[in-house]
Design an enzyme around this catalytic site. Sequence first.
Site, short mmCIF file in Angstrom:
data_model
loop_
_atom_site.label_atom_id
_atom_site.label_comp_id
_atom_site.label_asym_id
_atom_site.label_seq_id
_atom_site.Cartn_x
_atom_site.Cartn_y
_atom_site.Cartn_z
N GLY A 165 78.98 82.33 30.32
CA GLY A 165 78.13 83.20 29.25
C GLY A 165 79.22 84.35 28.82
N PRO A 166 78.87 85.09 27.72
CA PRO A 166 79.82 85.88 27.29
C PRO A 166 80.29 86.62 28.64
N GLU B 185 95.01 82.40 18.07
CA GLU B 185 94.22 81.32 17.92
C GLU B 185 95.15 80.10 16.94
N GLY C 239 78.02 75.99 38.27
CA GLY C 239 79.54 76.30 38.39
C GLY C 239 80.05 74.89 39.14
N TYR D 62 80.27 73.44 27.26
CA TYR D 62 80.29 72.77 28.43
C TYR D 62 81.37 72.51 29.10
N HIS E 168 86.97 81.45 20.53
CA HIS E 168 86.84 81.29 19.31
C HIS E 168 87.46 79.80 18.70
N TYR F 105 87.79 87.20 9.69
CA TYR F 105 87.96 88.49 10.45
C TYR F 105 87.70 89.59 9.43
N GLY G 22 75.53 76.56 42.08
CA GLY G 22 74.57 75.84 40.67
C GLY G 22 75.60 75.34 39.85
N TYR H 214 86.57 73.48 28.68
CA TYR H 214 85.39 73.28 28.39
C TYR H 214 85.44 72.69 26.91
C1 LIG Z 1 83.02 78.54 29.44
C2 LIG Z 1 81.54 77.92 29.61
C3 LIG Z 1 81.46 76.53 30.15
C4 LIG Z 1 80.08 76.49 30.35
N1 LIG Z 1 79.87 75.24 31.26
C5 LIG Z 1 78.61 74.77 31.67
C6 LIG Z 1 78.61 73.47 32.25
O1 LIG Z 1 79.46 72.74 32.51
N2 LIG Z 1 77.18 73.08 32.29
C7 LIG Z 1 76.02 73.90 32.09
O2 LIG Z 1 74.92 73.44 32.51
N3 LIG Z 1 76.10 75.00 31.44
C8 LIG Z 1 77.63 75.50 30.95
N4 LIG Z 1 77.51 76.66 30.20
C9 LIG Z 1 76.40 77.39 29.89
C10 LIG Z 1 76.07 76.76 28.63
O3 LIG Z 1 77.08 76.94 27.64
C11 LIG Z 1 74.62 77.19 28.07
O4 LIG Z 1 74.55 78.87 27.83
C12 LIG Z 1 73.38 76.81 28.72
O5 LIG Z 1 73.50 75.55 28.82
C13 LIG Z 1 72.38 77.57 28.38
O6 LIG Z 1 72.23 77.51 26.97
P1 LIG Z 1 70.64 77.31 26.40
O7 LIG Z 1 70.72 77.07 24.82
O8 LIG Z 1 69.92 76.13 26.97
O9 LIG Z 1 70.03 78.53 26.47
P2 LIG Z 1 69.53 79.91 25.45
O10 LIG Z 1 68.53 79.37 24.90
O11 LIG Z 1 70.92 80.15 25.08
O12 LIG Z 1 69.11 80.74 26.69
C14 LIG Z 1 69.97 81.56 27.49
C15 LIG Z 1 69.02 82.76 28.15
O13 LIG Z 1 68.76 83.51 26.98
C16 LIG Z 1 67.26 83.84 27.24
N5 LIG Z 1 66.84 83.94 26.03
C17 LIG Z 1 66.78 83.11 24.90
N6 LIG Z 1 65.98 83.58 23.95
C18 LIG Z 1 65.27 84.59 24.36
C19 LIG Z 1 64.46 85.71 23.77
N7 LIG Z 1 64.01 85.40 22.52
N8 LIG Z 1 64.05 86.61 24.61
C20 LIG Z 1 64.35 86.76 25.79
N9 LIG Z 1 65.19 85.91 26.50
C21 LIG Z 1 65.66 84.91 25.80
C22 LIG Z 1 66.69 82.41 27.86
O14 LIG Z 1 65.73 82.52 28.43
C23 LIG Z 1 67.91 82.20 28.87
O15 LIG Z 1 67.64 82.68 30.19
C24 LIG Z 1 79.12 77.13 30.06
C25 LIG Z 1 79.05 78.21 29.29
C26 LIG Z 1 80.54 78.68 29.13
C27 LIG Z 1 80.65 79.78 28.34
C1 HEM Z 2 88.92 91.67 16.45
C2 HEM Z 2 87.72 90.87 16.19
C3 HEM Z 2 86.91 89.94 17.00
C4 HEM Z 2 86.55 90.46 18.37
C5 HEM Z 2 87.21 91.71 19.08
C6 HEM Z 2 85.91 89.56 19.11
C7 HEM Z 2 85.36 89.49 20.44
C8 HEM Z 2 84.67 88.44 20.87
C9 HEM Z 2 84.11 88.31 22.21
C10 HEM Z 2 84.70 89.51 23.24
C11 HEM Z 2 83.43 87.42 22.51
C12 HEM Z 2 82.90 86.87 23.86
C13 HEM Z 2 83.86 85.89 24.64
C14 HEM Z 2 83.61 85.45 25.99
O1 HEM Z 2 83.52 86.24 26.99
O2 HEM Z 2 82.65 84.35 25.88
C15 HEM Z 2 83.44 86.59 21.40
C16 HEM Z 2 82.95 85.46 21.21
C17 HEM Z 2 82.67 85.02 19.96
N1 HEM Z 2 83.17 85.47 18.45
FE1 HEM Z 2 84.44 86.99 18.45
N2 HEM Z 2 85.47 88.83 18.07
C18 HEM Z 2 86.26 88.91 16.87
C19 HEM Z 2 86.14 88.40 15.76
C20 HEM Z 2 85.29 87.16 15.64
C21 HEM Z 2 85.04 86.31 14.03
C22 HEM Z 2 85.99 86.71 13.03
C23 HEM Z 2 84.30 85.61 14.14
C24 HEM Z 2 83.62 84.74 13.20
C25 HEM Z 2 82.76 84.86 12.50
C26 HEM Z 2 83.95 85.63 15.67
C27 HEM Z 2 82.99 84.68 16.32
C28 HEM Z 2 82.62 84.72 17.65
C29 HEM Z 2 81.67 83.73 18.12
C30 HEM Z 2 80.77 82.82 17.27
C31 HEM Z 2 81.61 83.70 19.54
C32 HEM Z 2 80.67 83.30 20.56
C33 HEM Z 2 79.44 84.18 20.58
C34 HEM Z 2 78.45 83.52 21.77
O3 HEM Z 2 78.55 82.61 22.33
O4 HEM Z 2 77.71 84.24 21.77
N3 HEM Z 2 84.54 86.60 16.53
N4 HEM Z 2 84.32 87.47 20.20
#
Ligand SMILES: Cc1cc2nc3c(=O)[nH]c(=O)nc-3n(C[C@H](O)[C@H](O)[C@H](O)COP(=O)(O)OP(=O)(O)OC[C@H]3O[C@@H](n4cnc5c(N)ncnc54)[C@H](O)[C@@H]3O)c2cc1C
Ligand code: HEM
Length: 407
Positions: A401-402, A150, A287, A218, A98, A108, A285, A201
Site C-alpha cells: 500500500g502507500p 522516472e 507477503g 501485484y 509512478h 507534474y 499473509g 510488481y
Molecule cells: C508494491 C505492491 C505489491 C502488492 N502485491 C500484492 C500481491 O502480490 N498480492 C496481493 O493480494 N496484493 C498485493 N498488493 C496489494 C494490492 O495492490 C491491493 O491493494 C489489494 O489487492 C487491495 O485492493 P482492493 O481494490 O481489493 O481493495 P480497495 O478497494 O483498494 O480497499 C482497500 C482498503 O480500503 C478500504 N476501503 C475502501 N473504500 C472504503 C471506504 N469508502 N470507506 C472505508 N474504507 C474503505 C477497504 O475496506 C480495504 O480495507 C500489493 C500492493 C503494492 C503497493
Molecule cells: C513532486 C510531485 C509528487 C510527489 C512528491 C509524489 C509522491 C507520491 C507518493 C509519496 C506516493 C506513494 C508511493 C508509495 O509509497 O506507494 C505516490 C503515488 C502516486 N502518485 Fe505521486 N507524487 C508526485 C507527483 C505525481 C504526479 C504528477 C502524478 C500524476 C497525476 C502522481 C500520481 C500518483 C499516483 C497515481 C500514485 C499511486 C496512488 C495510490 O496508489 O494510491 N504523482 N506519489
Amino acid sequence: MPNVSSQASPPLLSDRSAAVVSATAAVVAEHAEQITARFYPRMFAEHPDLLRVFNQGNQATGEQSRALAASVVAYAVQLIDPDAPSFDHVMSRIAHKHISLGIRPEQYTIVGHHLIAAVGEVLGDAVTPEVASAWDEVYWLFATQLIAEEARLYQQAGVDPARPLRPYRVVRRIEETDDVVSLVLEPADGEGLPEIAPGQYVSVFVDLPDGGRQPRQYTVSSTALGTRLQITISRLRGTDGAPDGQVSSFLHDHVEVGDLLDVSAPAGDFVVQSSTDPLLLASAGAGITTVLPIVELIARTQPGRRVIVAHADRTAQDHALRDTVMHVGRQIDDFTSYTWYETVEKADVRSVKGYMDLSETPLGDNIQVFTCGPLPFMRHVRTTLLDRGVPASRIRYEVFGPDLWAV
Ligand SMILES: Cc1cc2nc3c(=O)[nH]c(=O)nc-3n(C[C@H](O)[C@H](O)[C@H](O)COP(=O)(O)OP(=O)(O)OC[C@H]3O[C@@H](n4cnc5c(N)ncnc54)[C@H](O)[C@@H]3O)c2cc1C
Ligand code: HEM
C-alpha cells in the site's frame, strides 16, 4: 539565515528559499495532511480522468494523502538539514510506483498547481508571496528529481510513457486457498515477456462493472514460467463496516481464463542483490507472493546460498504458495522453513502457534533480510532483528500500500 546544506553536495535550494522553508517547515508539517486532503478533491474536480489512475481505496482511507504529505515534508527537511536520513529509498519507491502507473512529466504541472493552491487554502494569510515561492521551489526540485528518475526507469524498461500498459491474457486460474487466487498471464500483443527482477510488481488496470477503471499493484509471484508471469491475489474482505476490496474482489469473482487485463511493465526495487550472504525472507499473509520468486531465483542461480523462509498466517489453510515454496526450496542446499499460525490444527506438527518470533531463530552472520506483510508485522520483525544486532541497512521491506512506515 545561511543555507545549511552539506558541503559534500551543492545545495539544491536557494539561500533565500532555504531560510523561508526552515522557518515554515514546522507549520507546513503540522498541516501537511490537511493540505493533501484538500489537494486531491481539488485536483479530481478539475481532472476527473485522474480518478482512473489513483487508487480510490487509498483515497477513501486517506493513506495516499498521508503518504504524499509525509514525503513532501521529509523531502523539505533533507533539503535544509544535512543530518536528515537519506531520502534515496523514498525517491526510488515513488518513482517506481509512478512508472508502473504511466505518470508523465506534464502531469507534474497539474499536481504542483493544486498542491500549492491547497497550501494557500489551509494556511491562508500565512502564505506570503515569499512563502509560496519557497515551497514552489521545493515542489519543483522534488518534481524534477522524480521526473529524471522516472525517465531513466522508463528508458531502462523500454517503455513509452504514453503507452505504459500491455494487454495480457489470463491463461490459467489457480485457486490457492479459499481467499487467494493466482492468475497466469501471457502477453497478448505477440511480444515477449519483459525482464522481471524477482520481488518486482506490476500495476494491473481493470474496468469495473460500474464503469470505473482502477489500477492495483501485484507482485509477480512466479517468474519461472518463461513466457508467462503469475500474480497472486488475496481477496480483501472489509471489516468493521468497510467495503470489500474493489479490485481484489473483481479479480476473484469476475476474471476468467481468456480475459484480457492491462498490465504495466515490472517495477519496484524490492530485489535481491547478487551476493553470497544468507537470506532471511520473513513474510505474513499476502507477503508470501514476494517469497516464491526470490526462492526461485536463488534455486536457479545460487543454490549454494543459504535461505531461511519464515512465514506467519492465520491458519495453515490460509498459507498460500506453501507447497510451491517448499518444493522449489528443496533445490537449495541449505534451506530452512519456519511457520507460525494464529490457529494450529493438531495434525500440523511442523508449525508454531502464535505470532512470528525470530528472537531465537538461528541466523548466522551477515544475514540479509527481506520482509513483506502488514506494517505492524514488519515493525515487529525489524525490532526483533535490530535487538539481535542485525544492522538496519540489511533489512529491506515492501509495503502492500502507500508507504506509511515512517509516518
Ligand atoms: C508494491 C505492491 C505489491 C502488492 N502485491 C500484492 C500481491 O502480490 N498480492 C496481493 O493480494 N496484493 C498485493 N498488493 C496489494 C494490492 O495492490 C491491493 O491493494 C489489494 O489487492 C487491495 O485492493 P482492493 O481494490 O481489493 O481493495 P480497495 O478497494 O483498494 O480497499 C482497500 C482498503 O480500503 C478500504 N476501503 C475502501 N473504500 C472504503 C471506504 N469508502 N470507506 C472505508 N474504507 C474503505 C477497504 O475496506 C480495504 O480495507 C500489493 C500492493 C503494492 C503497493
Ligand atoms: C513532486 C510531485 C509528487 C510527489 C512528491 C509524489 C509522491 C507520491 C507518493 C509519496 C506516493 C506513494 C508511493 C508509495 O509509497 O506507494 C505516490 C503515488 C502516486 N502518485 Fe505521486 N507524487 C508526485 C507527483 C505525481 C504526479 C504528477 C502524478 C500524476 C497525476 C502522481 C500520481 C500518483 C499516483 C497515481 C500514485 C499511486 C496512488 C495510490 O496508489 O494510491 N504523482 N506519489
